[in-house]
Design a protein around this motif. Sequence first.
Motif, mmCIF file in Angstrom:
data_model
loop_
_atom_site.group_PDB
_atom_site.id
_atom_site.type_symbol
_atom_site.label_atom_id
_atom_site.label_comp_id
_atom_site.label_asym_id
_atom_site.label_seq_id
_atom_site.Cartn_x
_atom_site.Cartn_y
_atom_site.Cartn_z
ATOM 1 N N ASP A 1 0.847 -1.189 0.000
ATOM 2 C CA ASP A 1 0.000 0.000 0.000
ATOM 3 C C ASP A 1 0.881 1.236 0.000
ATOM 4 O O ASP A 1 1.870 1.313 0.730
ATOM 5 N N ARG A 2 0.538 2.216 -0.825
ATOM 6 C CA ARG A 2 1.244 3.482 -0.900
ATOM 7 C C ARG A 2 0.215 4.600 -0.935
ATOM 8 O O ARG A 2 -0.898 4.421 -1.419
ATOM 9 N N SER A 3 0.597 5.761 -0.472
ATOM 10 C CA SER A 3 -0.328 6.893 -0.526
ATOM 11 C C SER A 3 -0.246 7.561 -1.892
ATOM 12 O O SER A 3 0.797 7.562 -2.540
ATOM 13 N N VAL A 4 -1.368 8.105 -2.345
ATOM 14 C CA VAL A 4 -1.459 8.783 -3.626
ATOM 15 C C VAL A 4 -2.232 10.070 -3.414
ATOM 16 O O VAL A 4 -3.277 10.071 -2.744
ATOM 17 N N ASN A 5 -1.749 11.152 -3.981
ATOM 18 C CA ASN A 5 -2.467 12.415 -3.941
ATOM 19 C C ASN A 5 -2.933 12.751 -5.349
ATOM 20 O O ASN A 5 -2.127 12.811 -6.276
#
Length: 175
Positions: free
Chosen positions: A33-37
């Motif tokens: 899981d990675r954060s995305v903006n």
Amino acid sequence: MANRRKFLAGIGALATGSAAAVGTGAFTSVTADRSVNVEVAGDSSALLALQDGGGPNSNDYVDTSGNTVSFDFTGTDNSGSGLNTDATTVINDLLTVVNQGTQPVDFHLTFSGNISNGTQYFTFSTDEQGGRTGLNGSGNSISIPAGQSITLDLEVNAPDFTTSGGGTITFHANA
């Protein structure tokens, strides 16, 4: 001597088995899981900006007041009520397409609904690059460099276009 050979053979077998069990460090799959903006923008300020062409034709036929551009050829302020049947109509400077991204894109359009019906009635084109270029379909892409724009003209060739209604124009930009 025989015990020494057995011992060395055993150590060798252990080393070989350990190497086979450990492997090379390659893997088959990873889930992470990675954060995305992500931010969305209306057509006029998006990475591929769609803006009115800046002239009287775009004022009459292009609506950029919402988040998406729309076209309306059903009439004008001067009491016209639509495009001519059995005619070719050209409307210049309808829309400006601006590449506000960081790399060049290949740009083209596709159509669906009553504006296509198996026959290509609507043709968007540009004369920005030394001659008129039709932009219908992926085989007719034009490159728009980063930070550059093209202005689209519309030709409606309607020898048998007798239906009223609408459709969808899809804008494609591929880096």
